[in-house]
Design a protein around this motif. Structure first.
Motif, mmCIF file in Angstrom:
data_model
loop_
_atom_site.group_PDB
_atom_site.id
_atom_site.type_symbol
_atom_site.label_atom_id
_atom_site.label_comp_id
_atom_site.label_asym_id
_atom_site.label_seq_id
_atom_site.Cartn_x
_atom_site.Cartn_y
_atom_site.Cartn_z
ATOM 1 N N MET A 2 0.810 -1.208 0.000
ATOM 2 C CA MET A 2 0.000 0.000 0.000
ATOM 3 C C MET A 2 0.842 1.256 0.000
ATOM 4 O O MET A 2 0.485 2.253 -0.570
ATOM 5 N N LEU A 3 1.939 1.198 0.711
ATOM 6 C CA LEU A 3 2.578 2.434 1.106
ATOM 7 C C LEU A 3 3.990 2.668 0.649
ATOM 8 O O LEU A 3 4.334 3.719 0.166
ATOM 9 N N THR A 14 6.479 2.000 -1.328
ATOM 10 C CA THR A 14 7.196 1.686 -2.552
ATOM 11 C C THR A 14 8.536 2.387 -2.633
ATOM 12 O O THR A 14 9.475 1.848 -3.178
ATOM 13 N N ARG A 74 9.403 7.243 -11.046
ATOM 14 C CA ARG A 74 8.904 5.981 -10.494
ATOM 15 C C ARG A 74 7.868 5.504 -11.493
ATOM 16 O O ARG A 74 6.884 6.184 -11.747
ATOM 17 N N LYS A 123 5.458 2.388 -13.032
ATOM 18 C CA LYS A 123 4.800 1.103 -12.787
ATOM 19 C C LYS A 123 4.152 0.623 -14.081
ATOM 20 O O LYS A 123 3.623 1.430 -14.854
ATOM 21 N N ILE A 180 1.054 -1.699 -15.022
ATOM 22 C CA ILE A 180 -0.089 -2.333 -14.367
ATOM 23 C C ILE A 180 -0.516 -3.538 -15.207
ATOM 24 O O ILE A 180 -1.489 -3.479 -15.948
ATOM 25 N N ASN A 209 3.465 3.520 -16.665
ATOM 26 C CA ASN A 209 2.841 4.672 -15.999
ATOM 27 C C ASN A 209 3.912 5.390 -15.192
ATOM 28 O O ASN A 209 4.177 5.020 -14.052
ATOM 29 N N THR A 221 5.782 8.444 -13.068
ATOM 30 C CA THR A 221 5.571 9.644 -12.255
ATOM 31 C C THR A 221 6.929 10.273 -12.019
ATOM 32 O O THR A 221 7.869 9.587 -11.597
ATOM 33 N N VAL A 259 2.557 13.363 -12.481
ATOM 34 C CA VAL A 259 2.198 12.155 -13.224
ATOM 35 C C VAL A 259 2.385 12.442 -14.709
ATOM 36 O O VAL A 259 1.947 13.481 -15.208
ATOM 37 N N ARG A 268 -4.124 5.679 -21.548
ATOM 38 C CA ARG A 268 -4.051 5.315 -20.131
ATOM 39 C C ARG A 268 -4.908 4.076 -19.890
ATOM 40 O O ARG A 268 -5.659 3.648 -20.762
ATOM 41 N N LEU A 269 -4.819 3.532 -18.701
ATOM 42 C CA LEU A 269 -5.699 2.463 -18.206
ATOM 43 C C LEU A 269 -5.500 1.118 -18.879
ATOM 44 O O LEU A 269 -6.328 0.227 -18.756
ATOM 45 N N VAL A 270 -4.403 0.945 -19.603
ATOM 46 C CA VAL A 270 -4.188 -0.340 -20.266
ATOM 47 C C VAL A 270 -3.733 -1.372 -19.234
ATOM 48 O O VAL A 270 -2.879 -1.094 -18.387
ATOM 49 N N ASP A 282 -18.648 -2.716 -17.653
ATOM 50 C CA ASP A 282 -17.550 -2.574 -16.706
ATOM 51 C C ASP A 282 -16.548 -3.691 -16.970
ATOM 52 O O ASP A 282 -16.931 -4.861 -17.069
ATOM 53 N N VAL A 283 -15.301 -3.302 -17.109
ATOM 54 C CA VAL A 283 -14.265 -4.267 -17.464
ATOM 55 C C VAL A 283 -13.040 -4.036 -16.592
ATOM 56 O O VAL A 283 -12.568 -2.914 -16.480
ATOM 57 N N LEU A 284 -12.572 -5.072 -15.953
ATOM 58 C CA LEU A 284 -11.249 -4.975 -15.330
ATOM 59 C C LEU A 284 -10.605 -6.342 -15.421
ATOM 60 O O LEU A 284 -11.008 -7.291 -14.767
#
Lengths: 380, 533
Positions: free
Chosen positions: A14-15, A17, A121, A123, A125, A142, A144, A153, A179-181, A227-229
């Motif tokens: 969570m925190l 990284t 930094r 990432k 995903i 992604n 930052t 960002v 984004r969001l790939v 909705d897709v994830l």
């Protein structure tokens, strides 16, 4: 695995990284050879888990064939297998590095850090894939910028790596990316399918892309935005790239969600032919994290999360469901379509008969939770 | 320096407690030296006179907000700072870049750790953008210019890159909305510069030392009252002593230390009957009243609403305990406040039969309510002291479970996170003129004793035996104690002891039983539990 460790890890995820990431980087060394080489013609499955290892499972005996230790830090353990079935690529080190591991020797032969420089930094995903010939690796990054007292960002980018670039691989091309790939796969024609707000197809030479399968922007009469994830880019024996969606379909002449039909469906891209599909397969009665079609019968869809379910796509009916001992995220199927393998969460790979949904076996992995690892089945 | 461990900093109550430990708080002038020594590795000094630093000089927030920011610098950005230095900074920033009292109105529940508050906002964009992951109050308790709200958006997505992939984000162009729509909205609604802050900053602040008469109400225990004695005041630090009692006669006693931020934000750590408790109060602008919540440090779900009035200020009646009387009955009522005058006015139909006790802050009387006393709420006064009311009723028409919806959490069992239990009260109502329950003219009576139990909320809860696994309801107090944390092999799919319960209160009235129910979700631990939820 004791509770304290689990807790510490979840907190770290969570925190922390920044600090933990920096520590983990130091130990990025090439691993020693470990275990037997894979045998040509045999069917295997790979999964990754805590503390930080990759297991090769022998699907003839449904047992562990070998275990390779992975460098740096575990997470998320997403996997892709090279077309020649020799190298496994793993997204790890807190989503910040991709490693290529020779499955015969456990040796790390490829390593790309997603960050382009020390100020970044970056990432990924789950968004990485291999070219059809295995010569290139694609990752949506992604980034930052970690400025002294603030973050900025940056736009997401597609980075292309040559898979023979070794353990300090740098991108040979980069392009702006939507984004969001998340999940990605490459078609036989070389086009990169990227699942994001829509499913895009990118020309990896020019960076140009277009919507291949509309999702957020689909135009289906009476259907609401789906909705897709999906973060599991499962490489299937049938070369299908399958992604589940949920949606609602209004009754004719109505826009009332209360009376709408709530539906599960799938997007599919046949990587061989480029043919795409958007198809409902049943009402929503429970949630599935992943779904895959049977190599034996393309009218059969399997889904898994809290139950293992089997659907008749044309009839849009649930044929059968098996109760599970705990949640499983990722479903894969053997090449002949006879067995289903469930992975993700805990350290059990559950083996089911694909026809009867009878539980055949449980392969218990040394170590801990598989998290969101992508299980991949392949024949060497 | 004490080495800060993550779990320690993650615990809201524990972290908030760090603001307030024994030790010398440096004068505000020292804060600038600490900033120059410790913060300029990353931040820059923008101007010397008056000193202005990047980022930190362009925000205002609550003491808890400043604590969270500085703690984050320690946890994530390698800031090395002693507890004492951190306290100095939190005090300095809260005093010089805090929030005016009216700027915290409507969001104090977050500081008061009322974690079962159900938030609603007119702006669904705000709800979905901000209050999706943390309380909206955490945002409302900050003030920034557009550039700083923009930094906050970049921090959020940079620190948690997957947040734009989550539900209610992945269905839209999250980043565009965040930067181009949410930032201007926040800058307009929660601006750095405000007239109320300018005014508050220039106001003379009233020291808190003195004797205070207090009134409180705690689920499971009922009404409480007493005197809180505050001494000291050097650098806004105080000693505090609580001497009171609950309605059942049990003692409410203890002592501790306190600090005042921003001239009105009272924070105290006390030990009450061996239990560590915290006070989060706001002082009124004239320094005559303190209002807020006192709660257990570890189990902050266990707490009481608390108001206090300073002895020697204008006469004030805080409460009548209990707050109701049945027509035709004779009851003992306790009036709590300060400067309570001799002449009690209870309204027509209520007669003081005997005065059992009196001091300046408390009057205990036996009161007879005639059968034909007018039903409903009436104002009560004791001489010049007024401000409280009393409800007259003939019979209870209906009961409500308060809160009607609550979330409790499993905990303990060797993990880092304690149980988060749930406390319920039965609120009695009388029917209005129409004689029917549940209509607009119903009138509130107050909290009454009830017999409590839980039932499965629905068929799924019944099938999963949620009532068996999730915890135990105390039939007398309405306190639900959750079960142990962690996977439970006895449950279907080894799931946690989570569940969905119907909370039922049975109240006896005239030989009949009046029932009411609420809903209790028992779920998993709140792993991320900073001072502001």
């Amino acid at each position: 695995m004791n509770k304290k460790n689990t807790l510490r890890r979840s907190m770290a995820a969570m925190l922390a990284t920044v600090t933990l990431g920096a520590m983990a980087l130091i130990s990025s060394t090439v691993m020693a050879a470990q275990g037997p080489a894979l045998k040509s013609g045999d069917e295997y499955m790979i999964v990754a888990n805590y503390p930080n290892q990759m297991h090769v499972l022998d699907l003839k005996t449904d047992s562990i064939y070998k275990t390779c230790d992975m460098p740096d830090r575990f997470g998320p353990g997403a996997l892709q297998v090279s077309p020649d079935k020799k190298t496994a690529y793993i997204l790890n080190n807190g989503y910040e590095d991709i490693y290529g591991v020779d499955m015969d020797t456990c040796e790390v032969t490829f390593h790309a850090r997603m960050a382009a420089n020390k100020k970044e930094r970056t990432k990924t995903i789950y968004a990485f894939a291999l070219s059809y010939d295995g010569k290139e690796l694609y990752a949506v990054q992604n980034p930052t910028l970690m400025e002294r007292d603030h973050y900025r960002v940056q736009p997401t980018r597609l980075a292309v790596y040559s898979t023979d670039a070794g353990v300090n691989a740098k991108p040979i091309r980069t392009f702006p990316s939507p984004r969001l790939v998340t999940a990605m796969q490459v078609g036989k024609d070389g086009g990169l399918y990227m699942a994001g707000a829509d499913i895009y197809k990118m020309d990896v030479k020019t960076g140009e892309y277009e919507v291949s399968v509309p999702s957020r922007n689909w135009k289906r009469e009476r259907y609401v935005q789906p909705d897709v994830l999906n973060v599991w880019a499962v490489q299937t024996p049938t070369q299908d790239f399958t992604i589940l969606y949920t949606t609602a379909r209004f009754q004719k002449g109505s826009e009332d969600l209360n009376s709408a039909d709530w539906l599960y469906g799938y997007f599919n891209i046949n990587l061989e032919t480029g043919e795409t599909e958007t198809k409902d397969f049943g009402p929503i009665t429970e949630i599935y994290f992943t779904g895959t079609r049977s190599p034996k019968d393309s009218n059969i869809m399997y889904g898994v999360l809290n139950r293992l379910a089997k659907y008749d796509i044309e009839k849009q009916t649930l044929l059968k469901a098996a109760e599970l001992d705990h949640s499983y995220y990722c479903i894969t199927v053997s090449n002949d379509g006879s067995k289903l393998y469930l992975a993700g969460t805990h350290n059990h790979v559950a083996v089911f008969d694909a026809d009867t949904l009878e539980r055949l076996n449980t392969i218990t992995l040394p170590g801990g939770d598989m998290s969101t690892t992508t299980a991949q089945v392949f024949i060497r | 320096m004490k080495n800060l461990k993550l779990p320690q900093l993650m615990g809201g109550a524990v972290l908030a407690g760090l603001m307030l430990q024994a030790g010398v708080t440096h004068a505000a002038a020292d804060a600038e030296a600490i900033i120059k020594n410790k913060c300029l590795a990353c931040h820059s000094e923008e101007q010397a006179e008056p000193a202005q630093f990047s980022r930190m000089s362009h925000q205002r927030k609550s003491p808890e907000g400043w604590l969270m920011s500085i703690a984050r610098m320690q946890v994530m950005h390698g800031l090395k700072i002693s507890d004492d230095e951190r306290r100095t900074l939190v005090k300095h920033f809260s005093d010089t870049q805090g929030l005016a009292p009216e700027e915290t109105a409507g969001a104090r529940y977050a500081m008061e750790r009322r974690l079962n508050t159900m938030e609603t906002y007119e702006s669904s964009a705000f709800e979905e953008m901000c209050a999706r992951c943390h309380s909206g109050a955490r945002v409302e308790l900050q003030r920034r210019p557009a550039a700083e709200w923009e930094n906050l958006v970049h921090f959020h997505l940079g620190q948690w890159p997957t947040l734009e992939y989550q539900a209610l984000a992945r269905d839209r162009d999250w980043m565009q909305l965040a930067l181009n729509e949410m930032v201007p909205q926040l800058a307009a609604d929660l601006p750095l510069k405000s007239a109320s802050w300018d005014k508050w900053k220039s106001m003379k602040k009233v020291p808190m030392a003195g004797r205070w008469s207090f009134s409180a109400q705690m689920p499971g225990k009922g009404d409480a009252r007493g005197v809180m004695t505050i001494t000291g005041g050097k650098r806004d630090q105080y000693k505090v002593k609580l001497e009171g009692e609950f309605a059942d006669g049990s003692a409410l006693k203890g002592q501790g230390s306190a600090i005042v931020y921003t001239g009105y934000e009272w924070r105290a750590n006390l030990k009450i009957d061996g239990v560590k408790m915290r006070q989060v109060f706001a002082a009124s602008a004239d320094g005559a009243e303190l209002t807020g919540r006192m709660f257990e440090t570890v189990h902050d779900e266990a707490g009481m609403d608390f108001t206090a009035v300073r002895e020697g200020s204008a006469p004030k009646l805080l409460s009548v305990q209990p707050e109701f009387i049945r027509a035709g009955s004779t009851e003992v009522l306790t009036l709590v406040g300060t400067g309570l005058g001799n002449k009690l006015s209870l309204g027509k139909g209520l007669k003081v039969m005997e005065e059992l006790y009196r001091d300046d802050n408390k009057v205990v009387v036996q009161v007879k309510a005639s059968k034909d006393a007018a039903m409903g709420t009436r104002s009560v006064s004791a001489g010049k002291a007024n401000g409280a009311s009393l409800n007259v009723f003939d019979q209870i028409g209906s009961v409500k479970v308060v809160p009607s919806f609550a979330v409790a959490r499993v905990g303990g069992n060797g993990g880092s996170t304690p149980k988060y239990n749930a406390h319920f009260q039965a609120e009695a109502w009388m029917n209005g003129a129409d004689g029917k329950a549940g209509t607009d003219d119903d009138m509130r009576i107050g909290f009454v004793p009830a017999s409590w139990h839980v039932e499965p909320f629905d068929a799924q809860a019944e099938a999963d035996r949620d009532t068996h696994f999730t915890g135990k309801m105390d039939a007398k107090t309405g306190l639900f104690t959750t079960a142990a944390a962690g996977p439970n092999p006895e449950r279907r799919m080894s799931t946690n002891n989570a569940g969905n319960l119907k909370v039922v209160a049975d109240v006896k009235e005239n030989g009949k039983t009046l029932s009411a129910d609420g809903q209790l979700i028992v779920t998993v631990q709140r792993w991320n539990n900073p001072p502001l939820p």
